[in-house]
Structure formats: C-alpha cells, structure tokens
Design a protein around this motif. Structure first.
Motif, PDB file in Angstrom:
ATOM      1  N   ALA A   1      28.280 -25.403  10.150  1.00  0.00           N
ATOM      2  CA  ALA A   1      26.943 -24.496   9.940  1.00  0.00           C
ATOM      3  C   ALA A   1      26.661 -23.943  11.716  1.00  0.00           C
ATOM      4  CB  ALA A   1      26.138 -25.211   9.024  1.00  0.00           C
ATOM      5  N   PRO A   2      26.439 -23.304  12.299  1.00  0.00           N
ATOM      6  CA  PRO A   2      25.860 -21.924  13.144  1.00  0.00           C
ATOM      7  C   PRO A   2      25.294 -21.787  12.570  1.00  0.00           C
ATOM      8  CG  PRO A   2      28.141 -22.108  13.450  1.00  0.00           C
ATOM      9  CD  PRO A   2      28.248 -22.535  12.225  1.00  0.00           C
ATOM     10  N   GLY A   3      23.910 -21.203  12.250  1.00  0.00           N
ATOM     11  CA  GLY A   3      22.854 -20.485  12.037  1.00  0.00           C
ATOM     12  C   GLY A   3      21.667 -20.455  12.483  1.00  0.00           C
ATOM     13  N   GLY A   4      21.092 -21.332  13.354  1.00  0.00           N
ATOM     14  CA  GLY A   4      19.240 -22.118  13.900  1.00  0.00           C
ATOM     15  C   GLY A   4      19.759 -20.422  14.709  1.00  0.00           C
ATOM     16  N   ARG A   5      18.002 -20.368  14.959  1.00  0.00           N
ATOM     17  CA  ARG A   5      18.118 -19.749  16.767  1.00  0.00           C
ATOM     18  C   ARG A   5      17.700 -21.351  17.561  1.00  0.00           C
ATOM     19  NH1 ARG A   5      13.862 -14.884  15.579  1.00  0.00           N
ATOM     20  NH2 ARG A   5      12.231 -16.634  14.868  1.00  0.00           N
ATOM     21  N   VAL A   6      17.554 -20.612  18.617  1.00  0.00           N
ATOM     22  CA  VAL A   6      17.104 -21.050  19.976  1.00  0.00           C
ATOM     23  C   VAL A   6      16.348 -20.482  20.517  1.00  0.00           C
ATOM     24  CG1 VAL A   6      17.270 -22.540  22.374  1.00  0.00           C
ATOM     25  CG2 VAL A   6      19.474 -23.097  19.546  1.00  0.00           C
ATOM     26  N   LEU A   7      14.790 -20.749  20.917  1.00  0.00           N
ATOM     27  CA  LEU A   7      13.992 -20.159  21.541  1.00  0.00           C
ATOM     28  C   LEU A   7      13.101 -21.380  22.935  1.00  0.00           C
ATOM     29  CD1 LEU A   7      12.993 -20.015  18.391  1.00  0.00           C
ATOM     30  CD2 LEU A   7      11.794 -18.128  19.206  1.00  0.00           C
ATOM     31  N   ALA A   8      14.065 -20.475  23.499  1.00  0.00           N
ATOM     32  CA  ALA A   8      13.416 -20.808  25.811  1.00  0.00           C
ATOM     33  C   ALA A   8      11.802 -20.779  25.877  1.00  0.00           C
ATOM     34  CB  ALA A   8      14.823 -20.750  26.053  1.00  0.00           C
ATOM     35  N   VAL A   9      10.942 -22.026  26.236  1.00  0.00           N
ATOM     36  CA  VAL A   9       9.643 -21.316  26.477  1.00  0.00           C
ATOM     37  C   VAL A   9       9.930 -21.746  28.068  1.00  0.00           C
ATOM     38  CG1 VAL A   9       7.540 -21.454  26.378  1.00  0.00           C
ATOM     39  CG2 VAL A   9       9.225 -21.497  24.172  1.00  0.00           C
ATOM     40  N   TRP A  10       9.856 -20.130  29.017  1.00  0.00           N
ATOM     41  CA  TRP A  10       9.556 -20.548  30.521  1.00  0.00           C
ATOM     42  C   TRP A  10       8.558 -19.891  30.809  1.00  0.00           C
ATOM     43  CZ3 TRP A  10       9.556 -17.038  34.541  1.00  0.00           C
ATOM     44  CH2 TRP A  10      10.084 -17.173  35.786  1.00  0.00           C
ATOM     45  N   GLY A  11       8.374 -20.818  32.549  1.00  0.00           N
ATOM     46  CA  GLY A  11       7.581 -19.672  32.813  1.00  0.00           C
ATOM     47  C   GLY A  11       7.948 -20.516  33.997  1.00  0.00           C
ATOM     48  N   PRO A  12       6.917 -19.865  35.263  1.00  0.00           N
ATOM     49  CA  PRO A  12       7.417 -19.679  36.982  1.00  0.00           C
ATOM     50  C   PRO A  12       5.928 -21.056  36.866  1.00  0.00           C
ATOM     51  CG  PRO A  12       5.790 -18.214  36.154  1.00  0.00           C
ATOM     52  CD  PRO A  12       6.739 -17.951  34.866  1.00  0.00           C
ATOM     53  N   GLY A  13       6.447 -21.471  38.301  1.00  0.00           N
ATOM     54  CA  GLY A  13       5.825 -23.196  38.803  1.00  0.00           C
ATOM     55  C   GLY A  13       3.999 -22.612  38.626  1.00  0.00           C
ATOM     56  N   GLY A  14       3.470 -23.313  39.071  1.00  0.00           N
ATOM     57  CA  GLY A  14       1.901 -23.148  38.476  1.00  0.00           C
ATOM     58  C   GLY A  14       1.220 -23.965  37.061  1.00  0.00           C
ATOM     59  N   ALA A  15       1.732 -24.532  36.653  1.00  0.00           N
ATOM     60  CA  ALA A  15       1.470 -24.834  35.277  1.00  0.00           C
ATOM     61  C   ALA A  15       0.893 -23.197  34.130  1.00  0.00           C
ATOM     62  CB  ALA A  15       0.601 -25.850  35.333  1.00  0.00           C
ATOM     63  N   PRO A  16       1.488 -22.177  34.169  1.00  0.00           N
ATOM     64  CA  PRO A  16       0.841 -21.097  33.188  1.00  0.00           C
ATOM     65  C   PRO A  16       0.958 -21.482  31.732  1.00  0.00           C
ATOM     66  CG  PRO A  16       3.654 -21.185  33.492  1.00  0.00           C
ATOM     67  CD  PRO A  16       2.940 -22.702  34.168  1.00  0.00           C
ATOM     68  N   GLY A  17       0.928 -22.585  31.160  1.00  0.00           N
ATOM     69  CA  GLY A  17       1.244 -23.635  30.264  1.00  0.00           C
ATOM     70  C   GLY A  17       2.005 -23.057  29.023  1.00  0.00           C
ATOM     71  N   ARG A  18       3.120 -23.042  29.855  1.00  0.00           N
ATOM     72  CA  ARG A  18       4.177 -23.362  28.836  1.00  0.00           C
ATOM     73  C   ARG A  18       4.298 -24.186  27.736  1.00  0.00           C
ATOM     74  NH1 ARG A  18       5.931 -23.501  34.166  1.00  0.00           N
ATOM     75  NH2 ARG A  18       6.761 -25.848  33.884  1.00  0.00           N
ATOM     76  N   THR A  19       4.325 -25.713  28.217  1.00  0.00           N
ATOM     77  CA  THR A  19       3.467 -26.975  26.670  1.00  0.00           C
ATOM     78  C   THR A  19       3.018 -26.397  25.836  1.00  0.00           C
ATOM     79  OG1 THR A  19       4.512 -28.194  28.351  1.00  0.00           O
ATOM     80  CG2 THR A  19       4.010 -29.058  26.648  1.00  0.00           C
ATOM     81  N   THR A  20       1.697 -26.254  26.257  1.00  0.00           N
ATOM     82  CA  THR A  20       1.348 -25.416  25.117  1.00  0.00           C
ATOM     83  C   THR A  20       1.477 -24.373  24.279  1.00  0.00           C
ATOM     84  OG1 THR A  20      -1.365 -26.430  26.720  1.00  0.00           O
ATOM     85  CG2 THR A  20      -0.957 -24.629  24.521  1.00  0.00           C
ATOM     86  N   LEU A  21       2.766 -23.461  25.141  1.00  0.00           N
ATOM     87  CA  LEU A  21       2.561 -22.196  24.418  1.00  0.00           C
ATOM     88  C   LEU A  21       3.708 -22.841  23.253  1.00  0.00           C
ATOM     89  CD1 LEU A  21       2.231 -18.797  26.289  1.00  0.00           C
ATOM     90  CD2 LEU A  21       0.652 -20.362  24.437  1.00  0.00           C
ATOM     91  N   ALA A  22       4.628 -23.830  23.999  1.00  0.00           N
ATOM     92  CA  ALA A  22       5.805 -24.027  22.893  1.00  0.00           C
ATOM     93  C   ALA A  22       5.175 -24.633  21.865  1.00  0.00           C
ATOM     94  CB  ALA A  22       6.601 -25.088  23.754  1.00  0.00           C
TER      95      ALA A  22
END
Length: 417
Positions: free
Chosen positions: A129-150
């Motif tokens: 049952a492969p049906g779900g999506r994977v959304l990767a949250v990436w950003g360059p160095g310097g703490a742009p807020g990747r974890t917060t937005l994820a």
C-alpha cells in the motif's frame, strides 16, 4: 544470529540447545527479569553491565513476557541497540502486554525455528500500500526556520483530517524534540531506519515508536549528532517508503548541507554525513525550500538553489520566504525578494511568511507548535494559505452562470442557451 535467552526453569536450557542446533549463537542464558533489571540500573554490578553489553551485541532477545521482565525501558533499549524482541507468552495477559508494546507474541511452546524467524509483515506494509506523500523541508545554512515551518506545516496538514507524520532526519543539528517538548531518548527515526535495513519495519512498529504531538505522529531525531552514521542513505530511503503506508503525509525536517565531499576524496563505500538529507530529498514528492528574508539568507539560498535542483531533479520545489519584514530589506521587502529570486534563480512562484516574533517566542516558551499556542497568529494564517495554494490545492468547482441582474439582450441569450 546472536541470541540472548531470558527464561526461567528447565525450558531455558532445552530451548538453548535447540537454538544452537538451528545455527544460532546463544550468547548467554539468564533469568527472565535480568535484562530489564540490567537496563534499569547498569551500575548494579558487573553481571548487569556484562549482560547489557551482550544485549547490545545481540540480534535477538528471547524473553518471557511478564510485567517484571518486559518493560518499556527494555523495549526502548532494544530499539536503540537494533535488537529484535521475541516475547514468549504463557498467558493471555502476557500476550496483551506484548501487543501493548507492538511486539509479535509467541506461544509458550514455540520452538526454536519459530522464534528465530521474524514475524511476517502485515498487509499494511509498504509493499502492498504505497500511497502517502513525503514532503521534505529544506533550507540553506543559517537557521532560516526549517524546523519551525516543518512543525507548522504538519499541524496545518492534519487539520483537514489527514494522518500526518513528522520526521527529524537532520544529521547535523536535530532540534525537533527540543522545539516540541518531546523526549529525545526514545527510539525515534534512528530505530525506524535500523529496522528498515533489516526489512522488519512495519506500520504497526512505526505507530509504536512514534510520539504524539496532538494529532501529529512524531519520529524524533538523534539525541547526539555523533550518531549520524545510523542515518545512512539506504536506511533513510527504506524507512520513508514504509512511512508512505503509515500516514497520508510525512513531513521530513532535513539538514542544510548538500555536499558529497566523501565521494570526491574516496571511492570507498563508507558513511556519508549528508546521506540522510540527500536520501530524504530524493524520496520527496514535494520539497519545501525555506529562505530567510534578509540579504544573507537570500544570498545563501540563491547559491545553493542550483545544487538543490541537481539533487531533486524534477521534484516540485515550493519556495517559502520566512521571517519577512521590512527591517533588513527596507521598503517593499516582498518585492525585493521576489525580484531577486526571479532574476538570479529563475523562481517565479514564492510564498511569504511574516516575521511573528511574539507567536514564535510563545511557542518556544511552552515547547508547543505555534498553531497550538497562537492559532490566529499571522504566521499560522500565512502557512494556511501556503498549504492551500501550494501543497494541497483546493478543488475548484465550476462557476454556474446566473441570470440575476441581467437584462435585455444578455438575459435573453442566457435563457435561450
């Protein structure tokens, strides 16, 4: 296969001989409650420390299920060590206890062959049952807020009734557990990766090791960055494949670096520090790229954008400009960022998230998502628009023609159409 046997009575010696006849290496035979006691207090004595060392090197722990022998601490330690547990259940209460920990129960008279064989995967495994999506949250160095937005992206996706998983695959500076107030000593994503490599990771196992954050299921990251070799490229890709069957959307927080320096200086197939990031981006169906709304953040993003496109290929990339404010950019901050990204990176579609320091500070103070602490904040509203427009586009219904207010020729034409 290296086995630690924890049973009481004559059954222990008989089963140990049967296991050896089947080719297993029985490292030690101890009483049923000894592994749990050793995990609870490794400093109790040299015997406990020695047993804990044998457990760390084992592939399988056969233990008599019971309240004193099968504990949460023991299950957590085995998850960290990558040891499969085969609980031997003599009573119905023991079977319920094993099921509570997500373990496959074995009957009290199970033979050596049955105990050595891993349980069959359920129908909910990824192959069927492969049906779900994977959304990767990436950003360059310097703490742009990747974890917060994820975190906020996962909280927004779950509002529509979706099953959402949040994964910390950052091998450099994992911070998902700290930001959400979850314990990072649990098995988390590293345990899922180890089981995926052995082919024993299932949807039920993911549900067991995940920690709840409201309606979002979270797989926390490494509690020490030095454990990064556990997140190899093959392991991460296999674990994310199983996540597709586990939830509808899997949001993955990844690290910034995209370099493949190890492949340049050596042709030996060894650990790669950025393997987790590259594997998550390669597995993603959508990549959310985060830009910090300041001159340094935009410059870093423009420099790394070409490398990001080389990694993800044709995968859609949604660009989010975070912490948007006029201070570091002056008048018309949004217009300046938009024109810069279009000119130097060829990016035309951009979404903006405003600087909302009060809401973010309140979330950090309470170690909860902004969506839970300030559901009406500007940040939450901007993420809601972003999800509706870029991640989950709304279904557009056809507009019906209406005759109200029309007169003369136009009304007659509509009536005769």
């Amino acid at each position: 296969m290296r086995v630690v046997l924890a049973l009481d009575g004559a059954r222990a010696s008989t089963l140990a001989e049967d296991l050896r006849l089947e080719g297993a290496e029985v490292r030690t035979v101890v009483a049923a409650g000894d592994p749990a006691a050793a995990v609870a207090d490794a400093m109790a004595g040299p015997e406990a420390a020695e047993l804990l060392g044998e457990l760390a090197r084992a592939d399988l722990l056969i233990v008599a299920a019971g309240r004193g022998a099968l504990t949460a601490e023991l299950v957590g330690a085995c998850d960290r060590f990558g040891v499969r547990i085969a609980p031997v259940c003599a009573r119905e209460a023991d079977r319920r206890l094993a099921a509570m920990f997500g373990l496959h129960p074995y009957s009290g008279d199970a033979d050596a062959v049955a105990l050595l064989r891993p349980p069959e995967r359920p129908e909910t495994a990824v192959e069927s049952a492969p049906g779900g999506r994977v959304l990767a949250v990436w950003g360059p160095g310097g703490a742009p807020g990747r974890t917060t937005l994820a975190i906020e992206l996962a909280c927004e996706l779950v509002r529509d009734g979706r099953r959402v998983g949040l994964v910390d695959a950052d091998a450099h500076a994992p911070s998902l557990a700290l930001a959400t107030g979850l314990a990072d000593e649990g098995p988390g994503f590293a345990a899922a990766c180890r089981q995926a490599e052995r082919g024993t990771l299932t949807v039920a196992e993911l549900a067991r090791i995940a920690a709840p954050l409201g309606d979002v299921e979270v797989l926390t990251g490494l509690n020490r960055p030095g454990r990064w070799p556990e997140l190899s490229q093959a392991r991460v890709a296999a674990a994310l494949d199983v996540c597709r069957a586990w939830v509808d959307d899997t949001v993955v927080d990844v690290a910034a670096p995209l370099e493949r320096d190890e492949e340049i200086v050596s042709d030996i197939d060894g650990p790669r520090r950025n393997a987790a990031t590259l594997a998550a981006l390669a597995s993603a169906d959508v990549v959310v790229a985060v830009v910090a709304a300041d001159p340094v953040g935009v410059s870093r993003f423009v420099r790394d954008h070409a490398q990001l496109r080389a990694v993800v290929g044709a995968t859609p990339v949604r660009v989010v400009v975070n912490k948007t404010r006029g201070g570091p950019l002056g008048i018309d901050a949004r217009g300046q960022v938009r024109r810069t990204l279009e000119r130097f990176a060829g990016i035309e579609d951009v979404w903006f998230v405003p600087w909302d320091g009060r809401a973010v500070d309140a979330a950090l103070l309470s170690a909860r998502p902004v969506a839970h602490v300030s559901p009406r904040s500007a940040l939450t509203g901007a993420l809601r628009r972003f999800v509706g427009e870029a991640v989950v586009p709304p279904i557009r219904k056809p507009v019906e023609r209406r005759e109200r207010g029309r007169t003369g020729l136009s009304a007659r034409l509509l009536r005769t159409a």
